[in-house]
Design an enzyme around this catalytic site. Structure first.
Site, PDB file in Angstrom:
ATOM      1  N   SER A   1       0.874  -1.188   0.000  1.00 37.04           N
ATOM      2  CA  SER A   1       0.000   0.000   0.000  1.00 37.04           C
ATOM      3  C   SER A   1       0.902   1.226   0.000  1.00 37.04           C
ATOM      4  O   SER A   1       2.085   1.134   0.372  1.00 37.04           O
ATOM      5  CB  SER A   1      -0.834  -0.008   1.289  1.00 37.04           C
ATOM      6  OG  SER A   1      -1.455   1.235   1.499  1.00 37.04           O
TER       7      SER A   1
ATOM      8  N   TYR B   1      -2.041  -1.269  10.358  1.00 34.49           N
ATOM      9  CA  TYR B   1      -1.980  -1.397   8.902  1.00 34.49           C
ATOM     10  C   TYR B   1      -0.655  -0.845   8.379  1.00 34.49           C
ATOM     11  O   TYR B   1       0.025  -1.474   7.559  1.00 34.49           O
ATOM     12  CB  TYR B   1      -3.171  -0.630   8.308  1.00 34.49           C
ATOM     13  CG  TYR B   1      -3.408  -0.822   6.835  1.00 34.49           C
ATOM     14  CD1 TYR B   1      -4.161  -1.898   6.360  1.00 34.49           C
ATOM     15  CD2 TYR B   1      -2.916   0.087   5.903  1.00 34.49           C
ATOM     16  CE1 TYR B   1      -4.410  -2.067   5.004  1.00 34.49           C
ATOM     17  CE2 TYR B   1      -3.157  -0.067   4.544  1.00 34.49           C
ATOM     18  CZ  TYR B   1      -3.906  -1.147   4.097  1.00 34.49           C
ATOM     19  OH  TYR B   1      -4.144  -1.296   2.751  1.00 34.49           O
TER      20      TYR B   1
HETATM   21  P1  NAD Z   1     -11.521  -6.343  -0.028  1.00 35.87           P
HETATM   22  O1  NAD Z   1     -12.107  -6.168   1.326  1.00 35.87           O
HETATM   23  O2  NAD Z   1     -12.334  -5.970  -1.231  1.00 35.87           O
HETATM   24  O3  NAD Z   1     -11.057  -7.870  -0.223  1.00 35.87           O
HETATM   25  C1  NAD Z   1     -10.344  -8.536   0.783  1.00 35.87           C
HETATM   26  C2  NAD Z   1     -10.265 -10.012   0.443  1.00 35.87           C
HETATM   27  O4  NAD Z   1      -9.572 -10.670   1.511  1.00 35.87           O
HETATM   28  C3  NAD Z   1     -11.630 -10.706   0.313  1.00 35.87           C
HETATM   29  O5  NAD Z   1     -11.568 -11.715  -0.673  1.00 35.87           O
HETATM   30  C4  NAD Z   1     -11.805 -11.332   1.701  1.00 35.87           C
HETATM   31  O6  NAD Z   1     -12.694 -12.449   1.707  1.00 35.87           O
HETATM   32  C5  NAD Z   1     -10.375 -11.744   2.002  1.00 35.87           C
HETATM   33  N1  NAD Z   1     -10.145 -11.942   3.426  1.00 35.87           N
HETATM   34  C6  NAD Z   1     -10.398 -11.070   4.437  1.00 35.87           C
HETATM   35  N2  NAD Z   1     -10.052 -11.628   5.620  1.00 35.87           N
HETATM   36  C7  NAD Z   1      -9.554 -12.855   5.328  1.00 35.87           C
HETATM   37  C8  NAD Z   1      -9.044 -13.922   6.118  1.00 35.87           C
HETATM   38  N3  NAD Z   1      -8.941 -13.822   7.465  1.00 35.87           N
HETATM   39  N4  NAD Z   1      -8.649 -15.051   5.499  1.00 35.87           N
HETATM   40  C9  NAD Z   1      -8.743 -15.168   4.137  1.00 35.87           C
HETATM   41  N5  NAD Z   1      -9.210 -14.193   3.345  1.00 35.87           N
HETATM   42  C10 NAD Z   1      -9.610 -13.063   3.946  1.00 35.87           C
HETATM   43  O7  NAD Z   1     -10.149  -5.545   0.022  1.00 35.87           O
HETATM   44  P2  NAD Z   1      -9.258  -4.835  -1.119  1.00 35.87           P
HETATM   45  O8  NAD Z   1      -9.481  -3.376  -1.024  1.00 35.87           O
HETATM   46  O9  NAD Z   1      -9.396  -5.515  -2.416  1.00 35.87           O
HETATM   47  O10 NAD Z   1      -7.800  -5.074  -0.517  1.00 35.87           O
HETATM   48  C11 NAD Z   1      -6.946  -6.097  -0.971  1.00 35.87           C
HETATM   49  C12 NAD Z   1      -5.529  -5.770  -0.541  1.00 35.87           C
HETATM   50  O11 NAD Z   1      -5.135  -4.521  -1.129  1.00 35.87           O
HETATM   51  C13 NAD Z   1      -5.353  -5.614   0.971  1.00 35.87           C
HETATM   52  O12 NAD Z   1      -4.122  -6.178   1.372  1.00 35.87           O
HETATM   53  C14 NAD Z   1      -5.313  -4.109   1.150  1.00 35.87           C
HETATM   54  O13 NAD Z   1      -4.578  -3.731   2.275  1.00 35.87           O
HETATM   55  C15 NAD Z   1      -4.612  -3.684  -0.132  1.00 35.87           C
HETATM   56  N6  NAD Z   1      -4.836  -2.295  -0.491  1.00 35.87           N
HETATM   57  C16 NAD Z   1      -6.108  -1.843  -0.704  1.00 35.87           C
HETATM   58  C17 NAD Z   1      -6.278  -0.505  -1.030  1.00 35.87           C
HETATM   59  C18 NAD Z   1      -7.631   0.079  -1.286  1.00 35.87           C
HETATM   60  O14 NAD Z   1      -7.744   1.307  -1.370  1.00 35.87           O
HETATM   61  N7  NAD Z   1      -8.680  -0.717  -1.447  1.00 35.87           N
HETATM   62  C19 NAD Z   1      -5.180   0.355  -1.129  1.00 35.87           C
HETATM   63  C20 NAD Z   1      -3.913  -0.155  -0.886  1.00 35.87           C
HETATM   64  C21 NAD Z   1      -3.754  -1.492  -0.573  1.00 35.87           C
END
Ligand code: NAD
Length: 271
Positions: A153, A166
């Site tokens: 991130s 985080y």
């Molecule tokens: P999201 O909430 O849409 O998806 C998260 C996924 O992780 C889902 O498939 C969920 O079922 C799974 N998950 C959650 N807890 C779990 C567990 N205990 N065991 C197994 N699976 C689990 O999130 P996203 O926004 O797509 O984020 C994905 C990654 O990208 C994360 O690591 C997040 O930190 C990173 N990220 C997101 C953003 C953003 O703005 N959305 C920005 C930077 C980084």
């Protein structure tokens, strides 16, 4: 000499196997779908509604003509991470591409930060990447090829208040990325981190709802004045942009990109 367009050929991924943690939603789903469309077999993982996840698995198989498995383990638990990778290897014979993506967020001042949220975020956003990499590496080394891509991130490079767990986990994930890259530098395996700014996914939609309540503001105002305040482009990054970057890193063009964080943050960390 190899031509540049050949290095970008998506044909190079046909028949490979990808494990993408947290791939039933958001960024992970976009990455899994892109890899399937490039001809990879995919090991999906995620929590949530089992029937919806099974429908997703079947759709990816039908749409892309590849094999897709589904794991519903809780990847904050080391044994369940190991089982996920071992099951993918048993199903496909290999994990060639590992995308450590599963992650959760909690927003709170340090002195109020619940201990269980801290433990969960460190376990899922950081330690799961260690356990999955540890389980996948021997097979990658035996085949002399691998791609490990950690979805970190902008918060892996800079901090924001109220996101201590985080920010700590994502900074740790970038350190882990650098170390794996050095250990694997002569093996045909690369390890990189992708550092998105804000991407419009269920994870961020939850933050928008929480902040709207906390600041007594409309969700539109929260997006403009709170969420995208740090992102100079003033637009969300698209999940497909992250997925396209993963495809690039997995193509032959990505062979020398290792040990680095790649920012897709609309200029956030340029300040
Ligand atoms: P999201 O909430 O849409 O998806 C998260 C996924 O992780 C889902 O498939 C969920 O079922 C799974 N998950 C959650 N807890 C779990 C567990 N205990 N065991 C197994 N699976 C689990 O999130 P996203 O926004 O797509 O984020 C994905 C990654 O990208 C994360 O690591 C997040 O930190 C990173 N990220 C997101 C953003 C953003 O703005 N959305 C920005 C930077 C980084």
């Amino acid at each position: 000499m190899t031509s540049a367009s050949r290095l970008l050929s998506p044909e190079s991924l046909r028949g490979k196997t990808a494990a993408v943690t947290g791939s039933t939603s958001g960024i992970g789903l976009a990455v899994a779908e892109a890899l399937a469309s490039a001809g990879c077999n995919v090991a999906l993982s995620g929590l949530g509604d089992p029937a919806a996840n099974e429908a997703l698995r079947a759709r990816l198989e039908a749409d892309h003509g590849v094999k897709v498995t589904l794991n519903s383990g809780d990847l904050s638990k080391p044994a369940e991470v190991r089982a996920y990778i071992e099951d993918a290897i048993a199903a496909f014979g290999a994990v060639d591409i590992l995308v450590n993506n599963a992650g959760v967020q909690h927003v709170s001042a340090v002195e109020d930060f619940p201990d269980d949220r801290w433990e969960l975020i460190l376990a899922l956003n950081l330690s799961a990447a260690f356990y999955a990499t540890k389980a996948a590496l021997p097979g990658m080394k035996a085949r002399g090829w691998g791609r490990i891509i950690n979805i970190a991130s902008a918060h892996g490079l800079v901090a924001s208040p109220f996101k201590s767990a985080y920010v700590a986990a994502k900074h740790g994930l970038i350190g882990f990325t650098r170390t794996v890259a050095l250990e694997c530098a002569e093996t045909g395996i690369t390890c990189t981190a992708i550092c998105p700014g804000y991407v419009n996914t269920p994870l961020v939609q939850g933050q928008i709802r929480d902040q709207a309540v906390a600041h007594n503001m409309s969700e539109d105002r929260v997006v403009r004045e709170v969420i995208l305040a740090a992102q100079p482009s003033k637009r969300f990054v698209e999940p497909a942009e992250i997925a396209a970057t993963v495809l690039f890193l997995c193509s032959p063009a990505g062979a020398s990109i290792t040990g680095v964080p790649l920012s897709l943050d609309g200029g956030w960390t340029a300040r």
